[in-house]
Write an enzyme that holds these catalytic residues in place. Structure first.
Site, PDB file in Angstrom:
ATOM      1  N   CYS A 305       3.363 -11.582  -5.195  1.00  0.00           N
ATOM      2  CA  CYS A 305       3.017 -11.590  -3.774  1.00  0.00           C
ATOM      3  C   CYS A 305       1.579 -12.029  -3.506  1.00  0.00           C
ATOM      4  O   CYS A 305       1.154 -12.091  -2.351  1.00  0.00           O
ATOM      5  CB  CYS A 305       3.271 -10.206  -3.180  1.00  0.00           C
ATOM      6  SG  CYS A 305       4.956  -9.625  -3.467  1.00  0.00           S
ATOM      7  N   HIS A 445      -3.387  -6.280   2.831  1.00  0.00           N
ATOM      8  CA  HIS A 445      -2.087  -6.518   2.200  1.00  0.00           C
ATOM      9  C   HIS A 445      -1.067  -5.477   2.645  1.00  0.00           C
ATOM     10  O   HIS A 445       0.122  -5.792   2.711  1.00  0.00           O
ATOM     11  CB  HIS A 445      -2.241  -6.474   0.680  1.00  0.00           C
ATOM     12  CG  HIS A 445      -0.964  -6.663  -0.067  1.00  0.00           C
ATOM     13  ND1 HIS A 445      -0.283  -7.864  -0.093  1.00  0.00           N
ATOM     14  CD2 HIS A 445      -0.217  -5.796  -0.808  1.00  0.00           C
ATOM     15  CE1 HIS A 445       0.809  -7.740  -0.826  1.00  0.00           C
ATOM     16  NE2 HIS A 445       0.881  -6.498  -1.272  1.00  0.00           N
ATOM     17  N   GLU A 456      -5.272   0.508  -1.403  1.00  0.00           N
ATOM     18  CA  GLU A 456      -6.051  -0.571  -0.799  1.00  0.00           C
ATOM     19  C   GLU A 456      -7.077  -0.019   0.181  1.00  0.00           C
ATOM     20  O   GLU A 456      -8.224  -0.481   0.217  1.00  0.00           O
ATOM     21  CB  GLU A 456      -5.125  -1.564  -0.088  1.00  0.00           C
ATOM     22  CG  GLU A 456      -5.882  -2.712   0.548  1.00  0.00           C
ATOM     23  CD  GLU A 456      -4.985  -3.687   1.291  1.00  0.00           C
ATOM     24  OE1 GLU A 456      -5.469  -4.785   1.651  1.00  0.00           O
ATOM     25  OE2 GLU A 456      -3.802  -3.355   1.521  1.00  0.00           O
ATOM     26  N   LYS A 476       2.189  -7.369   8.268  1.00  0.00           N
ATOM     27  CA  LYS A 476       3.526  -6.997   7.785  1.00  0.00           C
ATOM     28  C   LYS A 476       4.214  -5.966   8.676  1.00  0.00           C
ATOM     29  O   LYS A 476       5.426  -5.761   8.548  1.00  0.00           O
ATOM     30  CB  LYS A 476       3.429  -6.477   6.350  1.00  0.00           C
ATOM     31  CG  LYS A 476       2.984  -7.530   5.342  1.00  0.00           C
ATOM     32  CD  LYS A 476       2.927  -6.953   3.936  1.00  0.00           C
ATOM     33  CE  LYS A 476       2.483  -7.982   2.916  1.00  0.00           C
ATOM     34  NZ  LYS A 476       1.063  -8.347   3.089  1.00  0.00           N
ATOM     35  N   HIS A 481       7.463  -8.184   4.582  1.00  0.00           N
ATOM     36  CA  HIS A 481       6.758  -8.715   3.412  1.00  0.00           C
ATOM     37  C   HIS A 481       7.403 -10.031   2.990  1.00  0.00           C
ATOM     38  O   HIS A 481       8.526 -10.049   2.502  1.00  0.00           O
ATOM     39  CB  HIS A 481       6.810  -7.690   2.277  1.00  0.00           C
ATOM     40  CG  HIS A 481       5.874  -7.982   1.152  1.00  0.00           C
ATOM     41  ND1 HIS A 481       5.121  -9.123   1.077  1.00  0.00           N
ATOM     42  CD2 HIS A 481       5.560  -7.260   0.033  1.00  0.00           C
ATOM     43  CE1 HIS A 481       4.399  -9.109  -0.025  1.00  0.00           C
ATOM     44  NE2 HIS A 481       4.644  -7.975  -0.664  1.00  0.00           N
ATOM     45  N   PHE A 571       3.103  -7.710  -7.768  1.00  0.00           N
ATOM     46  CA  PHE A 571       3.636  -7.026  -8.946  1.00  0.00           C
ATOM     47  C   PHE A 571       2.962  -7.596 -10.201  1.00  0.00           C
ATOM     48  O   PHE A 571       2.769  -8.800 -10.326  1.00  0.00           O
ATOM     49  CB  PHE A 571       5.145  -7.229  -9.052  1.00  0.00           C
ATOM     50  CG  PHE A 571       5.953  -6.349  -8.129  1.00  0.00           C
ATOM     51  CD1 PHE A 571       5.353  -5.433  -7.303  1.00  0.00           C
ATOM     52  CD2 PHE A 571       7.351  -6.448  -8.096  1.00  0.00           C
ATOM     53  CE1 PHE A 571       6.093  -4.621  -6.452  1.00  0.00           C
ATOM     54  CE2 PHE A 571       8.104  -5.646  -7.254  1.00  0.00           C
ATOM     55  CZ  PHE A 571       7.475  -4.731  -6.429  1.00  0.00           C
TER      56      PHE A 571
END
Length: 584
Positions: A305, A445, A456, A476, A481, A571
């Site tokens: 991502c 994110h 985050e 998002k 996402h 990931f």
């Protein structure tokens, strides 16, 4: 003069010999245990020469005496060697030097010249002048990178203006999945694109053959060109060898590959002959370059991502290095298919709020239960500033730089202390030459997962804790996402925020997580603080952060953006941060 012509090469020979011995000691264990003694090839000797140079650099830092520093300074300077080689006394000087060390015969001297590469410093002192002259890349002035075009394909808009206006209005693109029967899955919602048209961007034949991820990419890429004013007339005068495409994908053509597997169950003869190339992540960039005739750098990056940010920063670097003038960059993904949905369900990462889809994606909210899968593409046209000015392009913003790091911790979870994210942000600031006080907007994110959002946020507070103007939101919350496309789509949102002076809301942030308004207890206990110190620090952070209220609320807010930061993580622990600012 005789003394100076003798002392400089003498010092050089002596110092180089010491450095070579030091380097050989470092590699002695490796060569004696893991390798049999053998004659070095020319390539190996070259590597050893480079290694000795690096070793010499480390050795220099250990000397502190001013006399020794000046001695090495004169010895390692290339100027004395040029004087030596150009001097009529060079031959006699060299003879005197080697006689001091017992090298009396001319054959011996010739052997030392032939084996010059074998001993780092000696090579510089005795090689002929024509062999030691290195070709240096000509110095170029700093090349600035600007954004002159944007293209998106999302569930709430398929052009940049419509997309951002819907974001400002808090419109959610998340709904029940209609592309296939998902009754067997616990998650039945996604940020699905209901109506998509590639008219004028993709040929009918390719539209039938290609995966949606490729179709989204091609469409967003063409729209970015149109937005930048790259007409056919402009295209005709471009130097296409200096135009490139780097648009990546996290998952590539999943449906194409899945269909090929189903066909293989019957017979390999039933398989689509295009199934392999159309399933790869690079095919979209390749097809777009073929269509445009752009012959510059062309490849894809797949870093989960964080893919889009990787592509954007690499594209900017091609321009900064003087290799290109224009770069189409971004990301595209289309994973809302049974195998994609099932895979993320198996990871236990998706929201199951099926009864109220528009409320499902809720970053930093106490009631969040996972992210919502989305699809689409985002593409930026990056351009060298002077090139953009010459053609009269509209400049949306300036790209300042960015950075990448890795958590090196877990396949899907971020590191609990957020150090990888904080390091990424700090390196991006350093690389861009931006002070943290100037960053007053962050497009985070934040995916609406329990751990990811808080990690985050902690990293953001750690990096920007003293900035009272900072505002943070997550795109998002409205589109879900988009995996490898998320970074580019969010970059478009960031640039539109700079352009319009408005930042979009965090819809569904109705009950902020308690941890959002205070620093992580765990984050402090690992630093060997006493319990009392931890409690006091948490209380102070709670008051300060609560007063600042970093997160944008459920309504849009006006903001005069100085510098904007956009984060994307993936990931595998991939972290990426990129920065934009108003063009001045």
């Amino acid at each position: 003069m005789a003394v100076s012509s003798l002392s400089s090469p003498l010092c050089t020979w002596f110092l180089a010999a010491c450095m070579s011995i030091a380097c050989e000691k470092d590699h002695l264990l490796e060569s004696s245990i893991f390798q049999y003694p053998k004659r070095l090839t020319q390539k190996s000797r070259h590597k050893k020469l480079i290694g000795s140079v690096h070793c010499s650099q480390n050795l220099l830092s250990s000397f502190q005496v001013s006399g020794m520093q000046s001695l090495m300074s004169s010895c390692l300077s290339l100027e004395p060697f040029e004087v030596l080689y150009n001097s009529n006394r060079s031959s006699s000087s060299l003879n005197s030097i080697f006689s001091l060390f017992g090298s009396k015969s001319s054959n011996r001297r010739q052997m030392q010249k032939r084996s010059a590469v074998h001993s780092g410093g000696v090579a510089v002192a005795v090689q002929p002048e024509k062999e030691i002259i290195l070709k240096k890349k000509p110095l170029t002035k700093n090349r600035r990178v600007v954004v002159t075009g944007m293209g998106v394909v999302t569930s709430i808009g398929q052009d940049a203006d419509t997309f951002y206006n819907n974001l400002l209005d808090g419109v959610s693109g998340i709904s029940e999945i209609e592309a296939f029967d998902c009754s067997q899955f616990p998650t039945k919602i996604a940020g699905e694109i209901k109506s998509f048209s590639a008219d004028g961007c993709v040929s009918p034949k390719l539209f039938k053959r290609a995966d949606k991820s490729v179709l989204y990419l091609l469409t967003a890429g063409k729209k970015a060109l149109a937005d930048a004013g790259i007409t056919e007339q402009v295209m005709d005068v471009l130097d296409k060898t200096r135009c490139g495409v780097i648009i990546g994908s996290a998952l590539g053509g999943m449906k194409i590959f899945n269909d090929a597997i189903e066909a293989l169950r019957v017979s390999y003869k039933k398989m689509n002959p295009f199934c392999v190339p159309f399933a790869t992540t690079n095919v979209g960039s390749a097809i777009l370059a073929m269509d445009l005739g752009w012959m510059g750098p062309n490849y894809s990056i797949s870093s989960a991502c964080a893919t889009s940010n990787f592509c954007i920063l690499n594209s900017a670097n091609h321009i900064i290095r003087g290799e290109t003038d224009l770069m189409l960059c971004g990301g595209s993904d289309a994973a809302i298919i049974p195998i994609g949905l099932g895979g993320f369900v198996a990871c236990r990462t998706l929201s199951q709020r099926n009864d109220d889809p528009t409320k499902a994606s809720r970053p930093w909210d106490t009631d969040r239960d996972g992210f919502v899968l989305g699809e689409g593409a985002g593409v930026l046209l990056l351009e060298e500033l002077e090139h953009a000015k010459r053609r009269g392009a509209k400049i949306y913003s300036e790209f300042l730089g960015g950075s990448f790091t890795c958590d090196a911790y877990h396949m899907t979870d971020p590191h609990p202390d957020g150090m990888g994210i904080a390091l990424c942000i700090e390196q991006a600031l350093v690389q861009s030459g931006v002070s943290k006080e100037n960053v007053n907007y962050i497009n985070a994110h934040a995916t609406s997962t329990l751990r990811g959002d808080l990690t985050e946020f902690q990293a953001i507070v750690r990096c920007f804790g003293q900035n009272p103007e900072l505002r943070v939101n997550s795109t998002k919350s409205m589109i879900g996402h988009l995996l490898g496309a998320s970074g580019a789509v969010e970059a478009v949102a960031t640039i539109k925020a700079i352009q319009t002076g408005w930042v979009h809301p965090n819809i569904n942030l109705e009950n902020p997580d308690e941890a959002v308004v205070c620093y992580s207890f765990y984050d402090l206990t690992v630093c060997s603080f006493t319990l009392f110190q931890v409690v006091v620090f948490n209380l102070l952070c709670y008051v300060c952060i609560q007063d600042r209220d970093l997160l944008v609320g459920t309504k849009k807010e006006s903001l005069d953006i100085k510098v904007a930061l956009s984060n994307s993580f993936g990931f595998g622990g991939h972290n990426s941060s990129i920065l934009f600012a108003p063009y001045k």
